[in-house]
Design a protein around this motif. Sequence first.
Motif, PDB file in Angstrom:
ATOM      1  N   PHE A  43       0.820  -1.210   0.000  1.00  0.00           N
ATOM      2  CA  PHE A  43       0.000   0.000   0.000  1.00  0.00           C
ATOM      3  C   PHE A  43       0.858   1.265   0.000  1.00  0.00           C
ATOM      4  N   GLN A  51      -3.550   1.257  -6.384  1.00  0.00           N
ATOM      5  CA  GLN A  51      -4.589   1.815  -7.246  1.00  0.00           C
ATOM      6  C   GLN A  51      -5.794   0.889  -7.321  1.00  0.00           C
ATOM      7  N   SER A  53      -6.758  -1.107  -5.017  1.00  0.00           N
ATOM      8  CA  SER A  53      -7.287  -1.352  -3.667  1.00  0.00           C
ATOM      9  C   SER A  53      -8.416  -0.386  -3.324  1.00  0.00           C
ATOM     10  N   ARG A  54      -9.002  -0.564  -2.180  1.00  0.00           N
ATOM     11  CA  ARG A  54     -10.057   0.335  -1.694  1.00  0.00           C
ATOM     12  C   ARG A  54      -9.569   1.764  -1.513  1.00  0.00           C
ATOM     13  N   PHE A  55      -8.218   1.945  -1.415  1.00  0.00           N
ATOM     14  CA  PHE A  55      -7.661   3.281  -1.221  1.00  0.00           C
ATOM     15  C   PHE A  55      -7.521   4.054  -2.526  1.00  0.00           C
ATOM     16  N   GLY A  56      -7.432   3.364  -3.647  1.00  0.00           N
ATOM     17  CA  GLY A  56      -7.337   4.016  -4.947  1.00  0.00           C
ATOM     18  C   GLY A  56      -5.998   4.650  -5.237  1.00  0.00           C
ATOM     19  N   ARG A  94      -8.920   6.440   8.619  1.00  0.00           N
ATOM     20  CA  ARG A  94      -8.837   6.537   7.160  1.00  0.00           C
ATOM     21  C   ARG A  94      -7.373   6.445   6.743  1.00  0.00           C
TER      22      ARG A  94
END
Length: 157
Positions: A43, A51, A53-56, A94
């Motif tokens: 991450f 990119q 992942s849920r984080f973008g 977050r």
Amino acid sequence: MHANPAIPAGNMVTPGARFERVVTFDEASARAFATLVGDLNPFHHDPAFAQASRFGGLIVSGTQTTAMMLAMTATYLSQYGPSLGLRSEFKFSRGVPMGETVRMGWTIVSVTPKPRLGDLVSLEGRMVMISTGELAVSGTSTAVLLHHGDPAIGGFA
């Protein structure tokens, strides 16, 4: 309460006192920090993985966000004398995207004199992402502010 007379009045170690800092986590520095501390989580290093992942996208290592928050407490308290961190706890709400600007702040909750030690300072902190206003990290910390010049408690002259 302990105060260094060289510090301006009103900038004291008292309940309710607040201090803040605004920081931008640029990608190069955030990736370098994660590498330096041995956080090889994809991450923080693999753009394609992050990119998808849920984080973008890449996120800042929690070791960096919390280290910067703890450094703030040490820097603030050391204006008033030698201090040592005793404990801390953080909650990650977050992921902080690399490139994000955040506002980190601490509030002194209590100051408790401890004979033969100094003042125990309890704090509550928050890191908020400027772009969204979302809380990213919250925490608590306790430090001791050693008394100056008292050799009986290990103070410094």
